[in-house]
Design a protein around this motif. Sequence first.
Motif, mmCIF file in Angstrom:
data_model
loop_
_atom_site.group_PDB
_atom_site.id
_atom_site.type_symbol
_atom_site.label_atom_id
_atom_site.label_comp_id
_atom_site.label_asym_id
_atom_site.label_seq_id
_atom_site.Cartn_x
_atom_site.Cartn_y
_atom_site.Cartn_z
ATOM 1 N N SER A 180 0.801 -1.215 0.000
ATOM 2 C CA SER A 180 0.000 0.000 0.000
ATOM 3 C C SER A 180 0.836 1.267 0.000
ATOM 4 O O SER A 180 0.328 2.349 -0.237
ATOM 5 N N SER A 181 2.122 1.170 0.324
ATOM 6 C CA SER A 181 2.973 2.354 0.346
ATOM 7 C C SER A 181 4.374 1.991 -0.122
ATOM 8 O O SER A 181 4.738 0.821 -0.189
ATOM 9 N N LEU A 182 5.141 3.019 -0.422
ATOM 10 C CA LEU A 182 6.491 2.804 -0.923
ATOM 11 C C LEU A 182 7.376 2.177 0.157
ATOM 12 O O LEU A 182 7.379 2.623 1.302
ATOM 13 N N THR A 183 8.121 1.151 -0.220
ATOM 14 C CA THR A 183 9.066 0.510 0.683
ATOM 15 C C THR A 183 10.462 1.039 0.404
ATOM 16 O O THR A 183 10.905 1.049 -0.743
ATOM 17 N N LEU A 184 11.129 1.489 1.451
ATOM 18 C CA LEU A 184 12.471 2.044 1.330
ATOM 19 C C LEU A 184 13.481 0.965 1.696
ATOM 20 O O LEU A 184 13.424 0.380 2.783
ATOM 21 N N VAL A 185 14.399 0.673 0.774
ATOM 22 C CA VAL A 185 15.388 -0.389 0.970
ATOM 23 C C VAL A 185 16.784 0.223 1.030
ATOM 24 O O VAL A 185 17.196 0.926 0.095
ATOM 25 N N PHE A 186 17.510 -0.036 2.119
ATOM 26 C CA PHE A 186 18.905 0.373 2.237
ATOM 27 C C PHE A 186 19.777 -0.866 2.075
ATOM 28 O O PHE A 186 19.547 -1.888 2.738
ATOM 29 N N GLN A 187 20.775 -0.775 1.209
ATOM 30 C CA GLN A 187 21.625 -1.939 0.926
ATOM 31 C C GLN A 187 23.096 -1.544 0.947
ATOM 32 O O GLN A 187 23.508 -0.598 0.285
ATOM 33 N N SER A 188 23.898 -2.289 1.714
ATOM 34 C CA SER A 188 25.346 -2.084 1.698
ATOM 35 C C SER A 188 25.973 -3.057 0.712
ATOM 36 O O SER A 188 25.442 -4.143 0.466
ATOM 37 N N ALA A 246 19.288 13.901 4.212
ATOM 38 C CA ALA A 246 18.520 15.051 3.744
ATOM 39 C C ALA A 246 18.034 14.845 2.311
ATOM 40 O O ALA A 246 16.903 15.209 1.960
ATOM 41 N N PHE A 247 18.889 14.245 1.476
ATOM 42 C CA PHE A 247 18.509 13.988 0.087
ATOM 43 C C PHE A 247 17.318 13.035 0.022
ATOM 44 O O PHE A 247 16.337 13.278 -0.700
ATOM 45 N N ASN A 254 8.134 12.426 -3.246
ATOM 46 C CA ASN A 254 7.936 12.470 -4.697
ATOM 47 C C ASN A 254 7.908 11.078 -5.305
ATOM 48 O O ASN A 254 7.106 10.786 -6.203
ATOM 49 N N PHE A 255 8.787 10.197 -4.812
ATOM 50 C CA PHE A 255 8.791 8.826 -5.319
ATOM 51 C C PHE A 255 7.521 8.095 -4.906
ATOM 52 O O PHE A 255 6.982 7.289 -5.667
ATOM 53 N N GLY A 256 7.030 8.380 -3.695
ATOM 54 C CA GLY A 256 5.777 7.775 -3.262
ATOM 55 C C GLY A 256 4.612 8.230 -4.109
ATOM 56 O O GLY A 256 3.739 7.439 -4.480
ATOM 57 N N ALA A 257 4.603 9.516 -4.458
ATOM 58 C CA ALA A 257 3.527 10.064 -5.286
ATOM 59 C C ALA A 257 3.581 9.539 -6.712
ATOM 60 O O ALA A 257 2.586 9.579 -7.433
ATOM 61 N N ASP A 258 4.747 9.039 -7.116
ATOM 62 C CA ASP A 258 4.929 8.511 -8.465
ATOM 63 C C ASP A 258 4.507 7.050 -8.569
ATOM 64 O O ASP A 258 4.829 6.369 -9.533
ATOM 65 N N GLN A 259 3.826 6.546 -7.536
ATOM 66 C CA GLN A 259 3.313 5.176 -7.517
ATOM 67 C C GLN A 259 4.413 4.131 -7.524
ATOM 68 O O GLN A 259 4.228 3.015 -8.015
ATOM 69 N N ARG A 260 5.579 4.480 -6.993
ATOM 70 C CA ARG A 260 6.663 3.511 -6.883
ATOM 71 C C ARG A 260 6.369 2.567 -5.720
ATOM 72 O O ARG A 260 5.880 2.977 -4.674
ATOM 73 N N SER A 261 6.709 1.293 -5.893
ATOM 74 C CA SER A 261 6.533 0.323 -4.816
ATOM 75 C C SER A 261 7.751 0.258 -3.914
ATOM 76 O O SER A 261 7.632 0.068 -2.707
ATOM 77 N N TYR A 262 8.940 0.394 -4.509
ATOM 78 C CA TYR A 262 10.185 0.268 -3.766
ATOM 79 C C TYR A 262 11.181 1.315 -4.230
ATOM 80 O O TYR A 262 11.200 1.695 -5.398
ATOM 81 N N LEU A 263 12.012 1.772 -3.305
ATOM 82 C CA LEU A 263 13.117 2.664 -3.624
ATOM 83 C C LEU A 263 14.355 2.093 -2.937
ATOM 84 O O LEU A 263 14.404 1.988 -1.718
ATOM 85 N N THR A 264 15.349 1.689 -3.737
ATOM 86 C CA THR A 264 16.540 1.041 -3.195
ATOM 87 C C THR A 264 17.709 2.018 -3.200
ATOM 88 O O THR A 264 18.088 2.542 -4.242
ATOM 89 N N VAL A 265 18.264 2.242 -2.013
ATOM 90 C CA VAL A 265 19.410 3.123 -1.833
ATOM 91 C C VAL A 265 20.609 2.248 -1.480
ATOM 92 O O VAL A 265 20.639 1.614 -0.422
ATOM 93 N N ALA A 266 21.586 2.165 -2.382
ATOM 94 C CA ALA A 266 22.770 1.326 -2.178
ATOM 95 C C ALA A 266 23.936 2.192 -1.713
ATOM 96 O O ALA A 266 24.192 3.252 -2.280
#
Length: 303
Positions: A180-188, A246-247, A254-266
Motif C-alpha cells: 500500500s505504500s512505498l518501501t524504502l530499501v537500504f543496501q550495503s 537530507a537527500f 515524490n517517489f511515493g507520489a509517483d506510484q513507486r513500490s520500492y526505492l533502493t538506496v545502495a
Amino acid sequence: MIPPLENTLAGQAAHTTDLVLVTGMSGGGKSIAMHALEDAGFFCVDNLPPELLPHFLKLEKESGSKRRVAIAVDVRSAGSLPQLLLHIKELRLNGVALRSIFLDANNDTLLRRFSETRRPHPLRAGNEDSDTHRALQEAIALERELLTPLRMESTVIDSSQLRPAQLRAWVRDLVRASGSSLTLVFQSFAFKHGVPSDADFVFDVRVLPNPYYDRELRPLTGRDQPVADYLEQQPEVRLMLSQIGAFIAQWLPNFGADQRSYLTVAIGCTGGQHRSVYLVETLAKQFAYHGQVLKRHRELDAR
C-alpha cells in the motif's frame, strides 16, 4: 466468448489477498524465488501465458479464494509480453496490490550459470555445432532487450552476488512489506564485487575514514558498537550521513507520489564490511518513521 480485459480485471482488489508476479532473466533465480514463495504459503503457477492471467484471476474471484498467488512469467512467452504489460497496468488501475519482482544478474554471471548447469537458453538459436559461447551471449542480449519494458515496471533484485539462501530471504522480505505504500530499501555492498544493478541511488562512501586499518576494528563489522563508536566520532561520517539523509527525506514523498513500490538506496565501500554497513544501519533507524523500511547487507549476508 472471452470477456473484455476491463471487465475481467475490474474489482479484483476485493478478492485478491496477495498477487506477486515473478519474472526476469533466464538464470537470474526465478526458480529459487518461486520456491521461497511456495514455502511462504503462496499458491505458485509457473510459466502462465500472459493472455491467461485475467482469466486465471477471474476464476480465483469466482471461487471466493483468498489465497496468496505467485505467478512466474518469462521470455518463453516473449510474443505475449506487451499484453502482460497492459495487464499489469490495468490491474494496478483497478486497485490490485500487484508486486512484480524481476530477477536479474550481470551477463558474466548468467554465462557462468548456464555453463555450469549446461541447460539451453530458451532463446538460443542455431545448431549444436555453432559457437556455443557466442550463441549464448546473443540469446542473453536478445532476452535483456525483450524484457526491458517489464523490468521497468518491476522491483529488481540483482542476484549476481547472492547465494540462494540470501535470495530466498530477500524475496520473503519484499513480499512481507505492505504493497500500500512505498518501501524504502537500504543496501550495503562492496565496490570490489560490483555495483548492484537493482539500486535506484548509489552512494560511494570510500572517501570516509576506514576502520579496516585499525587492528582491533578490522575483524568487526559496521553492526558492532566499537566500529559505530569510531565512525560516529568522524566529522566526515556525520556530514555524509546528514547529506544522504537530507537527500532521501527531500525526495521520498515524490517517489511515493509517483506510484513507486520500492526505492533502493545502495551504499558502497571497499569491502562492504564497515562503513557502508554502519551507514545502512544508521539510515534504517533514521527512517524508521517511514514504516516500510528494509535493510540488506550483500557481503555480510553472504557469510
